[in-house]
Write a protein that holds these residues in place. Structure first.
Motif: not given
Length: 424
Positions: A249-272
């Protein structure tokens, strides 16, 4: 029948795996494919969320498609694999995954790519991955002697985490240079290189003659009976299954959570993702030391407590946006560290305790239970995300993850230091 000279050397007791050319060949191929898989793990969400504007339901459907095969064909796959050479199954699965992934950039280049194409590719990839993963977790005992199984698992997991460190960074760079669809092509090439390495690897597996095979249903039943008839395996399945359900459940929504909800960039998601892989790599390295200190049996509940508690930090990032990024780095490192410690310990125990003729069915039975819940969880993630919102759904998943440790924490693991051996 005599074995090849290289294989005899590989099966010599106490020989270091660093000097085992046969294992190193297989290991190098897996390192490449794991590196490529990490690139795709970043590229596919970016492709779906940012380029195709996928909704929460679309993301849930895509996640379900990728894992549905474990629920649909997981059990018979184990029985089929026990009738085949596992290394050969892995080669075919690698080729199928390469061809399926290569379709995505071709469709994008032609201007035809839609989300349903990604779902279809995910389904094909999922079926191939079922056969590959069950074979992968069953083939190690036929490559190395019994007293080197834990070492082999540790090396394979270490490589997976090293790939996780470099893969997201390389994926972020490739997405910027050649776009997400074509970054997927790199993964397709690594799968083909993995298949080539497996072609050069030799194993000691002996497959039963066709007339010695039990009926399919009886074979499946025997695998399930072996898993659930063992109190330790039964509790490990409980913890892993519940954990996988809520983490999906967490990882399915993680891209939306990181990229939209928190406003992180793809590069920051890659660092995580990369920092999480560092945690996994460190976990794989120190697992032998922790096992010597705590004992094999107690390591399982101790690591489960850590990864179930640390899951709470992920949704907490919403409440502290100023430090959300560093908080997620800590959560990713500690979460993957504890998961790798748990996985190496329990997978080594499973491989050691199970008779060779049941390895495929044992792993398939466990995968059916602990991965079969994932497509259901992915669809539920899409529904809950649409109904309640992504942050609330992430909190529900984190709360549910707390329950996962109960199976091993309340079991017999604390009362012993080492887990049983086949002789027991």
């Amino acid at each position: 029948m005599s074995q090849p000279v290289e294989l005899e050397a590989a099966l010599t007791p106490h020989r270091s795996l660093w000097r085992d050319g046969n294992f190193l060949t297989m290991w190098s191929g897996q390192a490449l494919s794991q590196f490529g898989a990490q690139i795709t793990e970043l590229a596919l969400p970016v492709l779906a969320v940012l380029l195709l504007q996928a909704t929460e339901f679309d993301v849930g459907l895509l996640g379900a498609a990728g894992t549905a095969a474990f629920l649909l064909v997981g059990l018979p796959a184990g029985a089929w694999i026990d009738r085949l050479r596992k290394r050969h199954v892995m080669i075919v699965a690698d080729v199928i995954r390469a061809v399926a992934l290569a379709a995505l950039p071709l469709l994008w280049w032609a201007g035809l790519l839609q989300i349903w194409h990604m779902v279809l590719v995910a389904l094909v990839m999922g079926v191939a991955t079922v056969f590959f993963d069950v074979s992968y977790q069953s083939v190690v005992p036929s490559l190395v002697p019994a007293d080197h199984i834990a070492e082999a698992n540790g090396k394979l997991e270490s490589t997976a985490q090293l790939a996780g460190i470099a893969g997201p960074a390389a994926g972020g760079w490739l997405i910027g240079v050649i776009t997400a669809p074509f970054a997927v092509l790199v993964t397709a090439v690594t799968y083909l290189l993995s298949a080539g390495a497996l072609l050069r690897t030799r194993d000691s597996e002996l497959v039963a003659a066709r007339h010695d095979h039990d009926p399919l249903v009886a074979s499946i039943r025997e695998g399930l009976r072996w898993v659930f008839g063992n109190v330790h395996l039964r509790r490990i399945v409980g913890t892993t299954g519940v954990s996988n359900f809520f983490s999906t459940i967490t990882f399915t929504l993680l891209p939306i959570f990181l990229l939209r909800t928190l406003g992180l960039s793809p590069a920051q998601m890659g660092v995580i993702f990369a920092v999480g892989a560092v945690g996994g790599f460190v976990g794989a390295l120190v697992t032998p030391r922790i096992l010597r200190r705590l004992g094999e049996a107690r390591t399982i509940p101790a690591s489960a407590i850590v990864f179930s508690l640390i899951a709470l930090l992920l949704p907490a990032a919403v409440a502290v946006p100023a430090i959300a990024f560093p908080l997620l780095l800590v959560q990713s490192f500690l979460g993957t560290f504890s998961v790798l410690l748990y996985n190496i310990t329990q997978v080594t125990f499973r491989q050691r305790i199970t008779p060779p003729r049941l390895l495929g069915r044992m792993n398939a039975s466990i995968r059916f239970c602990v991965w079969g819940v994932m497509p259901i969880a992915a669809l539920l993630a899409g529904a809950l995300g649409t109904w309640l919102g992504v942050p609330t759904t992430m909190w529900i998943a984190a709360a549910g993850a707390l329950a996962s440790a109960l199976f091993v924490v309340t079991g017999p693991f604390w009362r012993m230091r080492e887990l049983p051996t086949p002789g027991d």
